[in-house]
Design an enzyme around this catalytic site. Structure first.
Site, short mmCIF file in Angstrom:
data_model
loop_
_atom_site.label_atom_id
_atom_site.label_comp_id
_atom_site.label_asym_id
_atom_site.label_seq_id
_atom_site.Cartn_x
_atom_site.Cartn_y
_atom_site.Cartn_z
N ASN A 279 81.14 22.94 -109.07
CA ASN A 279 80.66 22.70 -107.86
C ASN A 279 82.79 22.79 -107.18
OD1 ASN A 279 81.07 22.54 -104.73
ND2 ASN A 279 80.10 21.12 -105.23
N HIS B 296 74.33 18.08 -100.83
CA HIS B 296 75.35 17.62 -100.99
C HIS B 296 75.75 16.66 -99.86
CE1 HIS B 296 79.81 16.61 -102.51
NE2 HIS B 296 79.27 17.67 -103.00
N GLU C 33 73.85 11.85 -106.91
CA GLU C 33 75.70 11.88 -107.11
C GLU C 33 75.65 10.68 -105.74
OE1 GLU C 33 78.12 16.08 -107.67
OE2 GLU C 33 77.51 15.69 -105.39
N GLY D 57 85.02 12.38 -106.60
CA GLY D 57 86.28 12.58 -106.04
C GLY D 57 86.92 11.01 -106.40
N SER E 38 82.54 12.32 -110.17
CA SER E 38 84.00 12.24 -111.02
C SER E 38 83.85 12.30 -112.64
CB SER E 38 84.28 10.85 -110.71
OG SER E 38 85.06 10.44 -109.45
P1 13P Z 1 83.78 15.32 -108.58
O1 13P Z 1 84.12 15.49 -109.68
O2 13P Z 1 85.40 15.07 -107.78
O3 13P Z 1 83.68 13.96 -108.36
O4 13P Z 1 82.73 15.49 -107.16
C1 13P Z 1 81.42 15.79 -107.88
C2 13P Z 1 80.63 16.09 -106.55
O5 13P Z 1 80.77 15.82 -105.45
C3 13P Z 1 80.22 17.57 -107.59
O6 13P Z 1 78.86 17.96 -106.25
#
Ligand code: 13P
Length: 247
Positions: free
Chosen positions: A10, A97, A166, A172, A205
């Site tokens: 993504n 999301h 998630e 992030g 992450s």
């Molecule tokens: P990160 O891998 O940057 O933590 O993001 C995860 C995410 O939100 C994918 O949709």
């Protein structure tokens, strides 16, 4: 039954068309020999969809939208509809999301409409669910995710579907959820969806150091990758994850 592994990236609000071309040129050779049974999906920003489709043509990489509207057309300034995406060869759409849930106050009801509309147009929704840190610490993880699944999937076909777990606190932040805990929640999600063959991904992450352990888990069928999907080398390593042979 071996469920297909779906490795999705993504890109969020990253990548111009020029950067997308560079990514595609570097990525192509790195995924030329993917083991069988793996699907790679990339969700670029809307503006880069045609460029990515063109430059990854013939690789088998599927293209996803980062969101989709519930109406086919109308006075919705700034939004994109399913027919507009299908016209470009898009096959998947992320819905629910945590970022649009947070920044644009998306509700489970709206997310459900998006998922239904996606399926009506032949797009596979990737429904994202997950708890915040406060909810986890209050012991509400299961309740929150169960509600997101129940409301988000009302009248949604559980066969043409991907669900991504998630945890918001892992997105992030560099804090990956421990593989066994991610596996536990993914297993619960599978039960709540009611289709034992549904693909359940983990996201938050994910990186080149954590992918192999995550993909070795029994209930994790894939990953949804943010930051580490922006570089061809790291996303290709993730797509080429290595799991110990099962006996
Ligand atoms: P990160 O891998 O940057 O933590 O993001 C995860 C995410 O939100 C994918 O949709």
């Amino acid at each position: 039954m071996v469920r297909k592994a779906v490795i999705a990236g993504n890109w969020k609000m990253h990548m111009t068309c020029a950067e997308t071309r560079e990514f595609a040129a570097a990525f192509r050779p790195l995924i030329a020999d993917l083991p069988a049974g793996r699907e790679v999906v990339l969700a670029p920003p809307f503006t880069a969809i045609p460029t990515l489709c063109r430059h990854l043509a013939g690789t088998g990489v599927a293209i996803a939208a980062q969101n989709v509207h519930w109406d086919d057309q109308g006075a919705y300034t700034g939004m994109i509809s399913a027919p507009m995406l299908v016209e470009h060869g898009v096959s998947h759409a992320i819905v629910g999301h945590s970022e649009p849930r947070k920044y644009y106050s998306e509700t489970d009801e709206q997310i459900n409409l998006r998922a239904r509309t996606a399926q009506r147009h032949g797009l596979i929704p990737i429904l994202c669910v997950g708890e915040s840190l406060d909810q986890r610490e209050a012991g509400e993880t299961e309740r929150v995710i169960h509600r997101q699944i129940e409301q988000g999937l009302e009248d949604v076909d559980p066969v043409r579907l991907i669900v991504a777990y998630e945890p918001i606190w892992a997105i992030g932040t560099g804090k990956t959820c421990a593989a066994d805990e991610a596996n536990r929640v993914c297993g619960l999600i599978r039960g709540w969806v009611g289709n034992p063959e549904v693909t359940v991904q983990y996201g938050g992450s994910v990186n080149t150091a954590t992918i192999d352990e995550l993909m070795a888990q029994s209930d994790i069928d894939g990953v949804l990758v943010g930051g580490a999907s922006l570089k061809a080398e790291s996303f290709a390593r993730i797509a080429n994850y290595q799991v110990p042979a099962r006996v």
